[in-house]
Design a protein around this motif. Structure first.
Motif, PDB file in Angstrom:
ATOM      1  N   UNK A 128       0.051   7.482  -6.593  1.00 17.82           N
ATOM      2  CA  UNK A 128      -0.873   7.560  -4.758  1.00 17.82           C
ATOM      3  C   UNK A 128      -0.362   8.411  -3.638  1.00 17.82           C
ATOM      4  N   UNK A 129       0.669   9.087  -4.277  1.00 16.33           N
ATOM      5  CA  UNK A 129       1.041   9.824  -2.825  1.00 16.33           C
ATOM      6  C   UNK A 129       0.485  11.034  -3.443  1.00 16.33           C
ATOM      7  N   UNK A 130      -0.051  11.402  -4.181  1.00 20.83           N
ATOM      8  CA  UNK A 130      -0.825  12.534  -4.138  1.00 20.83           C
ATOM      9  C   UNK A 130      -2.453  12.517  -4.220  1.00 20.83           C
ATOM     10  N   UNK A 131      -2.499  11.046  -4.391  1.00 15.93           N
ATOM     11  CA  UNK A 131      -4.201  11.207  -3.860  1.00 15.93           C
ATOM     12  C   UNK A 131      -4.167  11.427  -2.568  1.00 15.93           C
ATOM     13  N   UNK A 132      -3.234  11.249  -1.750  1.00 17.37           N
ATOM     14  CA  UNK A 132      -2.658  11.376  -0.203  1.00 17.37           C
ATOM     15  C   UNK A 132      -3.638  12.650   0.528  1.00 17.37           C
ATOM     16  N   UNK A 133      -2.214  13.265  -0.925  1.00 13.43           N
ATOM     17  CA  UNK A 133      -2.588  14.616  -0.414  1.00 13.43           C
ATOM     18  C   UNK A 133      -3.693  15.186  -1.064  1.00 13.43           C
ATOM     19  N   UNK A 134      -4.577  15.095  -1.482  1.00 13.68           N
ATOM     20  CA  UNK A 134      -6.114  15.385  -2.060  1.00 13.68           C
ATOM     21  C   UNK A 134      -6.876  15.589  -0.367  1.00 13.68           C
ATOM     22  N   UNK A 183       0.765  -1.036   0.091  1.00 11.87           N
ATOM     23  CA  UNK A 183      -0.455   0.048   0.138  1.00 11.87           C
ATOM     24  C   UNK A 183       0.789   1.734   0.361  1.00 11.87           C
ATOM     25  N   UNK A 184       0.538   2.215   0.039  1.00 14.77           N
ATOM     26  CA  UNK A 184       1.242   3.875   0.090  1.00 14.77           C
ATOM     27  C   UNK A 184       2.075   4.001   1.088  1.00 14.77           C
ATOM     28  N   UNK A 185       3.244   4.447   0.814  1.00 12.48           N
ATOM     29  CA  UNK A 185       3.828   4.636   2.044  1.00 12.48           C
ATOM     30  C   UNK A 185       4.363   6.429   1.929  1.00 12.48           C
ATOM     31  N   UNK A 235       6.187   7.074  -1.970  1.00  8.16           N
ATOM     32  CA  UNK A 235       5.166   7.197  -2.521  1.00  8.16           C
ATOM     33  C   UNK A 235       4.583   8.977  -1.968  1.00  8.16           C
ATOM     34  N   UNK A 236       4.999   9.589  -1.362  1.00 13.16           N
ATOM     35  CA  UNK A 236       4.931  10.708  -0.440  1.00 13.16           C
ATOM     36  C   UNK A 236       6.057  11.376   0.475  1.00 13.16           C
TER      37      UNK A 236
END
Lengths: 389, 389
Positions: free
Chosen positions: A335-341, A27-29, A61-62
């Motif tokens: 994937x990191x961009x989605x977390x930022x959103x 998953x995202x990290x 990812x971020x």
């Protein structure tokens, strides 16, 4: 709830051990990474943008930045500052490497239940013990954990457990297989320390490690033969290792100047009158950074603590400061961009006229003096966007 | 009253022109010499002890030190600070070199009579003129003196005349014969500037004058071939020219650091908000000291003034300061010792726990960082006693 894993790191520099850790996580990290100044009180070998790029290339990812007032701190405060940022971004899990196979969730539970007792226990210990010694005694007393003195990641992991206690974060220790902390480049996978030493000795030992050279790193064009380290570094980022680098030798003249010039060193974070006097004397004879540390450290003021103090002095960190409210982004994948959103309003992606964190930005200006090839570190810099394959 | 002659000097470094001046004067000679920081805003090539020794070897009887708050000042304040010290030591005469043959005693008399008018005249001149321009206009207006723009000693001599006015000091201009200000080493006698340039180019051009070397002067063992300068330097002191030396290149990294670190540059002597902003911007791109000066100077803020401002910043000179009451002795001959005997209570011959002048002592600590071979400049140092033949 989707699993989002946080990782606290310096990546100084990024190596195969770090890649292995990232690969173990689904998953995202999100990586909360130190900026340009490290926990043990030293400048990062490569700047924060270079190291963020390394991390993104190898699975992060971020990448968000720890402010200097979190990154240059003893384990407990370092861990709690970093965990707070990651929790704020919605992590469900925290992953970290450790030499130990224990379940850190149990440790966190014990700490959550007995926090007051445990902290009182530390306060009651004799003054002349160093803080790391006191902390280890506390863990031994309340959990029965033993320390063999050579488990740096375990010590940090316990600090993460404390910091995560009661925050509903699943702790995931990743036991390293193989030899990831080799001090040599001839066997296993080299540690970050071994890699830093190697990188400087490869090309620039004379420039940088000779006593009192005052010389900027970039004087000699870097004709860096990276073959000696290529087995220890993920191949996708090997080239990045030719980036401008620095170490304490480049800042030592500035530190000498600051210690001699500043008649109120006791106004600096964690510096007291006694240390101030010792530093003013020691600076008269110390020929390089290591000599200065040797002259000043005691049983109570460990070398790591002295290095951090010297960093605070160089960077002029005051006794009182606030941590920044916003989170500074160094780079992200899709994937990191989605977390930022999900986190609009908490983040700052480009530092402009309005500062993010003045102390970190000042610290970065000073970091920049360590190599003429370093670029502006903050003003107008945009996050790195990872190109997806 | 016995004739005692005062001389105000930098001896940066001492050369045949200085020797000629001293040889023209009868009786005991007191030199008020700048310490380690020069009037034009730069470090002395050799430290104050080395330069005092040069002066004693070539005819000076007593060398006293100008505090940094006198030595790094525009002509008027420099002159008045130095004349006050010399008058305090009982001089009857003041000797100085000049390109002009006028009688400066007449000039001093005019100034004594018309001081108020003359100072009002300066104040009424347009703001955008530099102070040196205003001063020259004043002299032209009240005395008819003309300036051809290439008479640096004459300009300083007029400042001495102003400073000595009404103090019962006989002014003795010594017109130089021969070419004492040659910019080349191939003809006449080289100026101090030409000698400094030559000394650095002889051995250490690469180390010191290359952009941003950050390198301490002493890195390369000084294999100094002094034959190129031997015609320009009194032979008794030629060897002294192999002493440790420095220039702005050694301090530029410290200056960059100070300008970036200090958020209140406007608290520094003569720095205002406008200059502070210009400096903070300029330091981002200037690669060496000269580039920084180029970026900051204007018609009103001359280069010499900017160099002094940058020196104040490096040395952290505050807006308000007091001049030291006591006079610090750097060295003396037998005749000088007799003068000292007449001045007990005014002098300080060894700086110990009780400081002489804190700003000068701090400035000397910073000066010391410019070459690892520089010795402690103040604490415990005794005056040089000239061995008589």
């Amino acid at each position: 709830m989707t699993k989002i894993t946080g990782i606290i790191a310096e990546f100084n520099p990024f190596h195969k051990g770090h890649e292995y850790l990232l690969n173990q996580i689904d998953g995202p990290k999100i990586v909360a990474m130190s900026g340009n100044w490290m926990q043990r009180g030293e400048p990062a070998i490569f700047d924060k943008w270079t190291r963020a790029e390394m991390a993104l290339s190898c699975g992060a990812d971020l990448v968000v930045e720890l402010p200097v007032t979190v990154s240059v701190q003893a384990a407990d405060f370092f861990a709690s500052g970093a965990v707070d940022i990651l929790k704020n971004l919605g992590i469900t899990d925290l992953a970290f490497g450790s030499e130990s196979a224990i379940d850190y969730n149990e440790i966190a539970d014990i700490y959550e239940t007995k926090e007051t007792e445990m902290e009182s226990f530390i306060k009651a210990l004799p003054e002349q013990l160093s803080y790391p010694e006191k902390t280890q005694m506390m863990w031994q007393h309340f959990t029965g954990i033993k320390f063999d003195g050579n488990t740096p990641n375990h010590v940090l992991a316990l600090a993460y457990a404390k910091a995560a206690a009661g925050k509903n974060i699943n702790l995931q220790a990743i036991k390293r297989v193989g030899k990831f902390h080799s001090t040599k480049l001839t066997e296993g996978f080299a540690s970050a320390t071994a890699l830093r030493q190697s990188l400087f000795s490869l090309t620039e030992r004379k420039n940088l490690l000779t006593e009192q050279t005052h010389q900027s790193v970039s004087q000699k064009p870097a004709i860096l033969d990276l073959s000696a380290i290529k087995n220890h570094v993920p191949s996708v980022i090997l080239e990045t290792y030719a980036s401008p680098k620095t170490n304490w030798a480049a800042y030592f003249p500035l530190l000498q100047y600051k210690i001699r010039l500043d008649d109120h060193l006791e106004n600096i974070f964690q510096v007291n009158q006694e240390l101030s006097v010792r530093l003013k004397n020691a600076v008269k004879s110390a020929k390089n950074f290591d000599e200065l540390v040797e002259l000043v450290y005691t049983k109570r003021y460990t070398k790591a603590r002295v290095r951090r103090l010297l960093t605070y002095i160089l960077l002029n960190i005051p006794k009182e400061f606030n941590l920044p409210k916003e989170i500074h982004i160094l780079g992200f994948s899709k994937a990191g961009q989605e977390i930022l959103a999900q986190n609009r309003g908490k983040i700052i992606s480009k530092i402009g006229q309005k500062p993010w964190d003045e102390l970190t930005q000042k610290a970065d200006e000073i970091y920049q003096l360590g190599n003429v090839d370093f670029k502006e570190q903050n003003f107008g810099r945009k996050p790195i966007i990872k190109r997806e394959k």
